[in-house]
Scaffold this motif. Structure first.
Motif, PDB file in Angstrom:
ATOM      1  N   ASP B 485       0.750  -1.205   0.009  1.00 13.23           N
ATOM      2  CA  ASP B 485      -0.026   0.022   0.056  1.00 13.23           C
ATOM      3  C   ASP B 485       0.733   1.305  -0.102  1.00 13.23           C
ATOM      4  O   ASP B 485       1.557   1.614   0.981  1.00 13.23           O
ATOM      5  CB  ASP B 485      -0.849  -0.211   1.229  1.00 13.23           C
ATOM      6  N   THR B 486       1.085   1.703  -1.331  1.00  8.55           N
ATOM      7  CA  THR B 486       1.884   3.218  -1.239  1.00  8.55           C
ATOM      8  C   THR B 486       1.462   4.307  -0.436  1.00  8.55           C
ATOM      9  O   THR B 486       2.281   4.923  -0.250  1.00  8.55           O
ATOM     10  CB  THR B 486       1.987   3.503  -2.646  1.00  8.55           C
ATOM     11  N   ARG B 487      -0.019   4.294  -0.020  1.00 13.51           N
ATOM     12  CA  ARG B 487      -0.251   5.346   0.938  1.00 13.51           C
ATOM     13  C   ARG B 487       0.464   5.145   2.395  1.00 13.51           C
ATOM     14  O   ARG B 487       0.544   6.231   2.910  1.00 13.51           O
ATOM     15  CB  ARG B 487      -1.721   5.083   1.223  1.00 13.51           C
ATOM     16  N   LEU B 488       1.230   4.094   2.610  1.00  3.47           N
ATOM     17  CA  LEU B 488       1.898   4.196   3.681  1.00  3.47           C
ATOM     18  C   LEU B 488       3.294   5.025   3.563  1.00  3.47           C
ATOM     19  O   LEU B 488       3.631   5.745   4.573  1.00  3.47           O
ATOM     20  CB  LEU B 488       2.320   2.576   4.071  1.00  3.47           C
ATOM     21  N   ASP B 489       3.914   4.956   2.401  1.00  6.56           N
ATOM     22  CA  ASP B 489       4.920   5.743   2.112  1.00  6.56           C
ATOM     23  C   ASP B 489       4.579   7.331   2.234  1.00  6.56           C
ATOM     24  O   ASP B 489       5.069   8.117   2.507  1.00  6.56           O
ATOM     25  CB  ASP B 489       5.505   5.564   0.881  1.00  6.56           C
ATOM     26  N   GLN B 490       3.418   7.435   1.402  1.00  3.27           N
ATOM     27  CA  GLN B 490       2.859   8.803   1.462  1.00  3.27           C
ATOM     28  C   GLN B 490       2.518   9.403   2.971  1.00  3.27           C
ATOM     29  O   GLN B 490       3.020  10.571   3.480  1.00  3.27           O
ATOM     30  CB  GLN B 490       1.437   8.989   0.743  1.00  3.27           C
ATOM     31  N   ALA B 491       2.116   8.669   3.761  1.00  7.59           N
ATOM     32  CA  ALA B 491       1.520   9.050   5.329  1.00  7.59           C
ATOM     33  C   ALA B 491       3.316   9.054   5.808  1.00  7.59           C
ATOM     34  O   ALA B 491       3.313  10.335   6.480  1.00  7.59           O
ATOM     35  CB  ALA B 491       1.118   7.721   5.885  1.00  7.59           C
ATOM     36  N   ALA B 492       4.246   8.288   5.719  1.00 13.17           N
ATOM     37  CA  ALA B 492       5.518   8.730   6.171  1.00 13.17           C
ATOM     38  C   ALA B 492       6.081   9.786   5.623  1.00 13.17           C
ATOM     39  O   ALA B 492       6.458  10.819   6.436  1.00 13.17           O
ATOM     40  CB  ALA B 492       6.363   7.587   5.720  1.00 13.17           C
ATOM     41  N   ALA B 493       5.798  10.276   4.418  1.00 13.79           N
ATOM     42  CA  ALA B 493       6.243  11.545   4.105  1.00 13.79           C
ATOM     43  C   ALA B 493       5.542  12.750   4.459  1.00 13.79           C
ATOM     44  O   ALA B 493       6.221  13.705   4.962  1.00 13.79           O
ATOM     45  CB  ALA B 493       6.124  11.703   2.468  1.00 13.79           C
ATOM     46  N   THR B 494       4.339  12.688   4.703  1.00  9.09           N
ATOM     47  CA  THR B 494       3.427  13.858   5.264  1.00  9.09           C
ATOM     48  C   THR B 494       3.803  13.962   6.630  1.00  9.09           C
ATOM     49  O   THR B 494       3.877  15.092   7.283  1.00  9.09           O
ATOM     50  CB  THR B 494       1.929  13.685   5.318  1.00  9.09           C
ATOM     51  N   LEU B 495       4.524  12.705   7.630  1.00  6.17           N
ATOM     52  CA  LEU B 495       4.908  12.857   8.990  1.00  6.17           C
ATOM     53  C   LEU B 495       6.276  13.239   9.071  1.00  6.17           C
ATOM     54  O   LEU B 495       6.689  13.556  10.224  1.00  6.17           O
ATOM     55  CB  LEU B 495       4.566  11.332   9.587  1.00  6.17           C
ATOM     56  N   GLY B 496       6.805  13.563   7.732  1.00  5.79           N
ATOM     57  CA  GLY B 496       8.467  14.011   7.936  1.00  5.79           C
ATOM     58  C   GLY B 496       9.521  13.238   7.621  1.00  5.79           C
ATOM     59  O   GLY B 496      10.431  13.702   7.827  1.00  5.79           O
ATOM     60  N   ALA B 497       9.155  11.954   6.981  1.00  3.23           N
ATOM     61  CA  ALA B 497      10.400  11.410   6.800  1.00  3.23           C
ATOM     62  C   ALA B 497      10.747  11.494   5.217  1.00  3.23           C
ATOM     63  O   ALA B 497       9.867  11.707   4.591  1.00  3.23           O
ATOM     64  CB  ALA B 497       9.794   9.738   7.030  1.00  3.23           C
ATOM     65  N   ASN B 498      12.015  11.503   5.197  1.00  2.00           N
ATOM     66  CA  ASN B 498      12.593  11.684   3.769  1.00  2.00           C
ATOM     67  C   ASN B 498      12.346  10.496   2.914  1.00  2.00           C
ATOM     68  O   ASN B 498      12.125   9.530   3.715  1.00  2.00           O
ATOM     69  CB  ASN B 498      13.699  12.524   3.715  1.00  2.00           C
ATOM     70  N   ARG B 499      12.908  10.387   1.730  1.00  2.00           N
ATOM     71  CA  ARG B 499      12.559   9.258   0.762  1.00  2.00           C
ATOM     72  C   ARG B 499      13.614   8.100   1.446  1.00  2.00           C
ATOM     73  O   ARG B 499      13.042   6.845   1.598  1.00  2.00           O
ATOM     74  CB  ARG B 499      13.013   9.319  -0.478  1.00  2.00           C
ATOM     75  N   LEU B 500      14.789   8.287   1.949  1.00  2.00           N
ATOM     76  CA  LEU B 500      15.500   7.231   2.360  1.00  2.00           C
ATOM     77  C   LEU B 500      15.144   6.669   3.637  1.00  2.00           C
ATOM     78  O   LEU B 500      14.851   5.656   3.820  1.00  2.00           O
ATOM     79  CB  LEU B 500      16.825   7.987   2.770  1.00  2.00           C
ATOM     80  N   ARG B 501      14.620   7.465   4.456  1.00  2.00           N
ATOM     81  CA  ARG B 501      13.971   7.081   5.892  1.00  2.00           C
ATOM     82  C   ARG B 501      12.902   6.421   5.501  1.00  2.00           C
ATOM     83  O   ARG B 501      12.470   5.401   6.273  1.00  2.00           O
ATOM     84  CB  ARG B 501      14.037   8.175   6.903  1.00  2.00           C
ATOM     85  N   THR B 502      11.793   6.732   4.633  1.00  2.00           N
ATOM     86  CA  THR B 502      10.810   6.371   4.233  1.00  2.00           C
ATOM     87  C   THR B 502      11.001   4.716   3.692  1.00  2.00           C
ATOM     88  O   THR B 502      10.385   3.638   4.306  1.00  2.00           O
ATOM     89  CB  THR B 502       9.999   6.626   3.515  1.00  2.00           C
ATOM     90  N   LEU B 503      11.863   4.660   3.026  1.00  2.00           N
ATOM     91  CA  LEU B 503      12.444   3.451   2.443  1.00  2.00           C
ATOM     92  C   LEU B 503      12.844   2.332   3.641  1.00  2.00           C
ATOM     93  O   LEU B 503      12.307   1.242   3.680  1.00  2.00           O
ATOM     94  CB  LEU B 503      13.575   3.528   1.323  1.00  2.00           C
ATOM     95  N   PHE B 504      13.884   2.855   4.598  1.00  2.00           N
ATOM     96  CA  PHE B 504      14.397   2.118   5.485  1.00  2.00           C
ATOM     97  C   PHE B 504      13.539   1.687   6.869  1.00  2.00           C
ATOM     98  O   PHE B 504      13.516   0.779   7.410  1.00  2.00           O
ATOM     99  CB  PHE B 504      15.709   2.296   5.744  1.00  2.00           C
ATOM    100  N   LEU B 505      12.723   2.809   6.845  1.00  2.00           N
ATOM    101  CA  LEU B 505      11.601   2.630   8.270  1.00  2.00           C
ATOM    102  C   LEU B 505      10.408   1.948   8.058  1.00  2.00           C
ATOM    103  O   LEU B 505       9.677   1.402   8.798  1.00  2.00           O
ATOM    104  CB  LEU B 505      11.488   3.795   8.765  1.00  2.00           C
TER     105      LEU B 505
END
Ligand SMILES: Nc1ncnc2c1ncn2[C@@H]1O[C@H](COP(=O)(O)OP(=O)(O)OP(=O)(O)O)[C@@H](O)[C@H]1O
Ligand SMILES: [Mg+2]
Lengths: 365, 585
Positions: B485-505
């Motif tokens: 579900d890519t919305r999880l990545d979007q959620a992480a981005a709106t919560l302040g995670a950059n692309r790299l942290r989103t990828l690994f966390l």
């Protein structure tokens, strides 16, 4: 015109106060599809603005443009007067609550709520304190160790709210946050969200396609249709003074009578297939004609008014707090009127005449 | 006025890298170590060995003696028959598996997965033990007096076909299964409520809808069979020599590059033509699993096909009626599981023969073993040659798995995130090492490595194996990303995670199962790999499969059985782990 000049020229920034969010000509195209026409919008600090509109009207697109999840095709975006058009998503001071919550399934409730704080490099002590506060604010203090899949839909929704409110973004966007909940839970959560809004003073932009929800919650409603803003205004304003037939039809129940102007004793009136009606006093008749919008509660059986319609009762709908009467006006048109308290209930098939006060109706081109 | 102003706003936007960049490492690797060497080999085939000028001499040589024409014919014949028999055996099994509830199917599928991933060497060795002149079957038949002479089961066409079909049925089943599970079973029921007999409903609806899967399976089996050499080398006789064996001989014994190139070109051409025909008829997307927007053949062809199915259905209905009347409907219903279990037995049982023989106390490969002993395992583990080969295989497989998982994972991410119109082409290119016969890749790589000094190096092996493993890791990881579900990545981005942290966390922890499975599949691919190892691993530093191959050519011995058991056990355990982690999120 420069951006600052424009900020001062926005309608609601009277007194020179800067709007919290200013959208200047933002638009989005996907190939040939226009998801959002160039759009102007200013949102005041602390305001609760609802984006309301039919499916595909561009609500989600507008939200995603605001938080930066999709690339704009044109336009700019200012937060507190600062151009943030090119700020990446994770650096905008914006929170987004997703329709299906988007809770991280591999993290516990508390870890989910802590996530945005960790991203902002908060100290561990502060994180646990704020997570605790946020969970208590949504009455979930006792469920911090659970995983999202062990929660009910309403609880998951509240975790999503806590995760958003915990880092106190100055703007919170909510995309149909209650869409997946049943009616009762939805009513309850509406009150919760209003409370959170009041307690935190955040600016909230809320998407829904449920007009009752929009009327109940908003300071202002932004009505969208065909990738454009159709009308924007306070709920009662949109309800009583819809500016287009679409707005009248979409919000609340409307009887819409189309016709052409006729001049009758110096005063313009509207000639429709169901009669010639007076216009509200503040309307000036320009153009060929238009439509009168009459709400069911303004139609009264037997009212002595020059604006009258006659028809046969075809249906009587009892809806708890009110009773609606549907009358067949002929020519395939029906009128819906709300029975006034104390008025006798007509019989099906009975021919009734109902009238309204000219000033209670709205005129739309 | 403001409107006009904003419409003309074309201020430059900061450059954000497209996700497609993530596919670049894999793309470069495949261009340099796959596309280029294969193309080079094809060029070699039309070059004069001395002058380097254009020459069709090699192709002319193919046509002058009928030896090569015969080998070509045999190769096509064997590959064709293998495809047909694999489909005939695989279809009922796949159909039966497709009807199972998901959980049950997952477990039963292991009976297909384990044979699929079991080393061809081990499987072939097992058949040599079973079918040989003094093999298990002949022993039993002679012992019980059913025959007085050993039956010729090996070193002939029969032996090759048994070995090839055994090797290819799992591939056929695994290709057909996704198409079959995707068929809405209510359609068959609908056909029956509309008046079709069960037989007609099957042929006209289910079979028709499963055809793209059947064709894809036939295509993959045919192409893979074209490049086979292990099975014909050990189970076939002189007259079953296949193209790949010729290529190996040309390169290893005669160093005749241009002729090897010409033979490889023939094989590649055959593979590409089959792909092209398939694409014309069904659309390649069915093979790659990218949706099922298969083409519908147009007009008359389509009507003829439907008429054919109608005829088939009527014939089958004619047969089914008396059979049903004779044995009752219950017998008919028991047929499918019976056939399916028989196919499973054919897939699983032969390999198991190596286990008792590995523990024999005898000097010879007798069956049943006269007594129990661990002496052959001792021989294995005390032989520096075997131990070194084993260690080397582990190291190479580990490095390959790591590289292929990272590269394939990045490519999968690029394809999942970016939606450019190149996606399909990129996906096809990354899968190409699975379509191009391995022997072609191996010879091409050998030529390249000889020039840049990578022959007989571990790096060379790892590179070659990574090229082969990338399609597997890409497909495995793409599958988990598809349901992600890519919305999880979007959620992480709106919560302040950059692309790299989103990828690994967020992303990596959530697709962990798929990553581990991809790693293990790549590991097994390399651990079992012989074709590239034959050329690239040097004389002394061999890998386990290469050492087995050398031993099997020299002389069969019980140590091979012990090695086979170890390889079989390792691969099976890895596979079970991979399946487990892939299923549990
Ligand atoms: N990625 C995309 N590619 C192409 N078109 C898109 C894409 N996303 C949205 N659209 C189109 O843009 C228009 C607006 O979509 P949007 O999602 O903003 O509507 P919405 O108002 O949120 O509708 P709903 O109430 O159904 O959520 C639609 O016509 C939609 O088809
Ligand atoms: Mg939407």
């Amino acid at each position: 015109m420069t951006a600052t000049e424009m900020i001062h020229s926005t309608p609601r920034s009277a007194g020179g106060a800067m709007p919290k969010l200013l959208i200047d000509g933002l638009s989005k195209r996907y190939g040939n599809v226009t998801a959002l026409e160039p759009t102007q919008l200013a949102v005041e600090k602390g305001e609760f603005l609802t984006l309301l509109g039919p499916s595909g009207s561009g609500k989600t697109t507008l939200l995603q443009l605001i938080c930066g999840l999709v690339e704009r095709s044109s336009g700019r975006l200012f937060i507190d007067g600062v151009d943030q058009s090119d700020t990446p998503v994770h650096q905008r001071d914006i929170g987004l609550v997703f329709q299906h919550y988007a809770l991280f399934p591999h993290l516990t409730v508390a870890e989910n709520v802590a996530f945005p704080l960790k991203m902002r490099g908060c100290a561990p002590g502060e994180i646990s304190r704020r997570v605790k506060d946020a969970l208590e604010m949504v009455h979930l203090g006792h469920l911090g160790d659970r995983f999202p899949r062990m929660l009910s839909g309403g609880q998951q929704q509240r975790v999503a709210l806590a995760r958003c409110f915990v880092y106190q973004p100055s703007i919170i966007l909510m995309d149909e946050p209650l869409g997946a909940l049943d009616k009762k839970l939805r009513d309850h959560m509406q009150i919760e969200i209003k409370r959170l809004h009041r307690e935190t003073g955040t600016t909230i932009i809320y998407v829904t396609h449920d007009q009752e929800e929009a009327l109940a919650m908003s300071d202002r409603i932004c009505l969208m249709n065909h990738a454009r803003i159709e009308q924007i205004g306070a709920p009662h304003e949109i309800y009583t003074r819809p500016r287009t037939a679409f707005a009248a039809d979409f919000i609340g129940i409307s009887n819409i009578f189309r016709g052409e102007f006729v001049h009758d004793a110096g005063r313009p009136r509207l000639a429709t297939p169901h009669g010639i009606f007076n216009l509200p006093e503040d309307v000036s008749a320009t153009g060929k004609g238009g439509a009168l919008v009459v709400r069911p509660e303004h139609l009264r059986i037997g009212a002595a008014s020059p604006n009258r319609i006659t028809g046969a009762v075809s249906e009587i709908v009892y809806a708890g707090s009110e009773t609606r009467v549907i009358a067949d006006l002929g020519g395939g048109t029906q009128a819906i009127l709300r029975l006034w308290p104390g008025d006798p209930v007509p019989q099906i098939g009975e021919t009734i005449t109902a009238g309204w006060d000219a000033n209670s109706a709205a005129f739309v081109p | 006025m403001t409107m006009a102003l904003s419409m003309t706003d074309t201020s430059p936007r900061p450059w954000r890298p497209s996700p497609l960049w993530l596919a670049v490492p894999g793309f470069v690797l495949l261009v340099v170590f796959f596309a280029f060497p294969v193309a080079r080999l094809l060029v070699l085939s039309v070059q004069d060995a001395q002058t380097g000028g254009f020459s069709l001499a090699s192709f002319a040589r193919i046509t002058t003696t009928d030896v090569y024409i015969r080998v070509l014919g045999i190769t096509f014949k064997i590959a064709g028959y293998t495809a047909i028999f694999s489909l005939l055996l695989g279809y009922p099994l796949a159909y039966w598996l497709a009807r199972m509830p998901d959980a049950v199917r997952g477990r039963l599928l292991l009976f297909v997965m384990v044979p699929f991933w079991t080393s061809y060497l081990v499987k072939t060795f097992a058949f040599m033990l079973l079918l040989g002149r003094t093999g298990v079957i002949n022993d039993l038949l002679l012992g019980t007096g059913i025959v007085s002479q050993p039956l010729p089961l090996i070193n002939n066409e029969f032996g090759v076909m048994v070995g090839m079909v055994h090797a290819m049925v799992p591939l056929a089943v695994m290709t057909m299964l996704p198409v079959m599970t995707g068929i809405d079973r209510r359609l068959v029921q609908a056909a029956q409520t509309l008046g079709a007999s069960p037989v007609h409903a099957f042929w006209l609806v289910y079979f028709k809808l499963s055809l793209p899967g059947v064709a894809a399976a036939g295509l993959l089996v045919f192409i893979s069979s074209l490049g086979f050499f292990i099975v014909p080398a050990f189970l076939g006789g002189r007259r079953e020599t296949m193209l790949a064996q010729l290529i190996i001989a040309q390169v290893q014994e005669l160093l005749n590059w241009s002729f090897a190139g010409a033979l490889a070109a023939m094989m590649l051409l055959a593979a590409l033509v089959s792909c092209w025909v398939y694409d014309r008829v069904f659309g390649l997307s069915t093979v790659t699993g990218q949706g099922s927007d298969g083409k519908e053949a147009s007009g008359r062809l389509r009507l003829a096909g439907l008429a054919l199915l109608h005829g088939l259905a009527s014939v089958c209905a004619l047969i089914a009626m008396p059979v049903n009347r004779l044995f009752g409907p219950r017998a008919g219903r028991a047929m499918l599981p019976a056939v399916s279990w028989a196919v499973i037995a054919f897939l699983v049982a032969p390999t198991l023969i190596v286990i008792p023989i590995a523990f024999t106390s005898s000097q010879f490969l007798e069956f049943p073993p006269p007594g129990f002993s661990l002496r052959w395992f001792e021989t294995y583990f005390s032989s520096p040659l075997w131990v070194q080969a084993t260690v080397r295989s582990f190291l190479v497989a580990g490095a390959t798995a790591a590289a292929a998982t990272v590269i394939g994972g990045l490519a999968a991410l690029a394809l999942a995130r970016g939606n450019s119109r190149w996606n399909g082409a990129i996906f096809a290119f990354f899968l190409a090492p699975m379509i191009v016969p391995r022997i072609v890749i191996a010879v091409g790589l050998f030529y390249l490595f000889a020039q840049i000094g990578l022959v007989a190096t571990d790096l060379g092996l790892v590179i070659g194996h990574t090229v082969l493993a990338i399609p597997f890791t890409l497909v495995t990881i793409a599958a988990v990303l598809k349901s992600y579900d890519t919305r999880l990545d979007q959620a992480a981005a709106t919560l302040g995670a950059n692309r790299l942290r989103t990828l690994f966390l967020i992303t990596v922890p959530l697709v962990k199962g798929g990553l581990i499975a991809a790693f293990l599949f790549a590991f097994i691919t390399s651990f079992d790999e012989l074709t590239i190892a034959i050329f690239v691993s040097g004389g002394v530093k061999t890998t386990l499969p290469k050492q087995m191959w050398d031993d099997m050519i020299l002389q069969l011995n019980p140590t091979l059985a012990a090695v086979s058991v170890v390889v079989f056990a390792i691969v099976t355990v890895l596979l079970l782990v991979a399946e487990r982690v892939r299923r549990s999120p």
